[in-house]
Design a protein around this motif. Structure first.
Motif: not given
Ligand code: PLP
Length: 294
Positions: A48-50, A65-66, A68-69, A72, A86, A105, A163
């Motif tokens: 997965i990525f952001e 973003h974290l 959503r990481l 995912s 992170w 990223k 993601k």
């Protein structure tokens, strides 16, 4: 010359409470080989990525973003990321971003085949120049995503809503859009509902109401859309989630594709039908999106 920064991360478990994680980071030469041939992110896209936008060294909406990481990772059955670790990696990478726009990223891969742990790394680089997309707008075509609206709930193994690193389909959709003379695509379910773009969220405006497809339809919950809706609501507008029929797109008073690095790109045509371009509002949105946001 374009600059680039890369950091390998030794992932710690999510319940690890250490406050100093500096010794879990290794800055590496971004131009040198860094992954082994057994790496499952490269063999299977299994990870997965952001992508986080950075403006003048400030990483935007890091918490969203974290979150959503982590979301995912849950969908993909990956070990839960330690968000403090992170977060520290993002801040460390941001220190290497200069003035102007950059992109950080975050990548979390299943790891090496038969190996003990996930592989994780962070990169930072100068962002592409999206001035033209933001000011002149983009033409989009609708493309069939090949499944109905109820599939994400019925088939969680498709990992819709995560993601993942498997973006080959998204990139193929962009090539298809370009071969049709457009700049970008909007995915539609095979029963006629709007989803998202290959790398962005769709927002449509009808009068004073801003709508985006509900993220439970197997699409990503965009961090840019979330942030922009907060801003629009603070300005007195109505903003919310809805099931949007593809047939209704032609009636939109304005529409945008929004994402962390390109920001708000106004849509000027959908399937060759002109869409009104609200130049003043788009400029205001991008001014907001370029301001420091947490
Ligand atoms: N949908 C998809 C498929 C994406 O890849 C992205 C961003 O890359 C988005 C939506 C927008 O998400 P965000 O605003 O967090 O960048």
């Amino acid at each position: 010359m374009a600059w680039r920064f890369a950091l390998m991360i030794d992932p710690v478990s999510d319940d690890d409470t250490r406050t100093d994680v500096a010794d879990t980071f290794t800055a590496i030469d971004p131009a040198a080989p860094a992954l082994t041939v057994g790496e499952l992110s490269t063999q299977r896209g299994d990870g997965i990525f952001e992508s986080i936008g950075v403006v003048d060294g400030h990483p935007q909406e890091v918490e969203a973003h974290l979150q959503r990481l982590a979301h995912s990772a849950r969908i993909c059955d990956l070990p839960a990321p330690n968000l403090a670790q992170w977060r520290a990696a993002v801040l460390f990478a941001a220190e290497h971003c200069g003035a102007g726009e950059s992109v950080i990223k975050l990548i979390l891969s299943r790891g090496v085949e038969h190996g003990p742990a996930p592989t994780a790394w962070v990169t930072a680089a100068e962002a592409s120049d999206f001035t033209r997309a933001r000011t002149d707008g983009i033409r989009v075509v609708t493309l069939d995503r090949g499944y109905t609206l109820d599939v994400p709930a019925r088939a969680p193994w498709l990992l819709l809503g995560a993601k993942t690193l498997s973006y080959a389909v998204n990139m193929a959709a962009l090539r298809e859009a370009r071969s049709r003379g457009a700049d970008d695509a909007v995915f539609i379910t095979s029963d006629g509902f709007v989803l998202e773009a290959p790398t962005a969220t769709l927002i449509v405006r009808h009068g004073d109401t801003f709508l985006t497809p509900a993220p439970n339809a197997g699409i990503l919950h965009g961090t840019t859309q979330l942030s922009l809706f907060e801003y629009l609501q603070a300005q007195g507008h109505t903003a919310g989630y809805s099931v949007i029929a593809a047939a209704d797109l032609a009636d939109a008073d304005a529409a945008w594709l929004v994402s962390s690095v390109r920001l708000a790109a106004p849509i000027v045509a959908i399937d060759d039908v002109a869409v009104p371009h609200d130049v003043v509002l788009t400029a205001e949105m991008n001014r907001y999106l370029l301001s420091p946001r947490d």
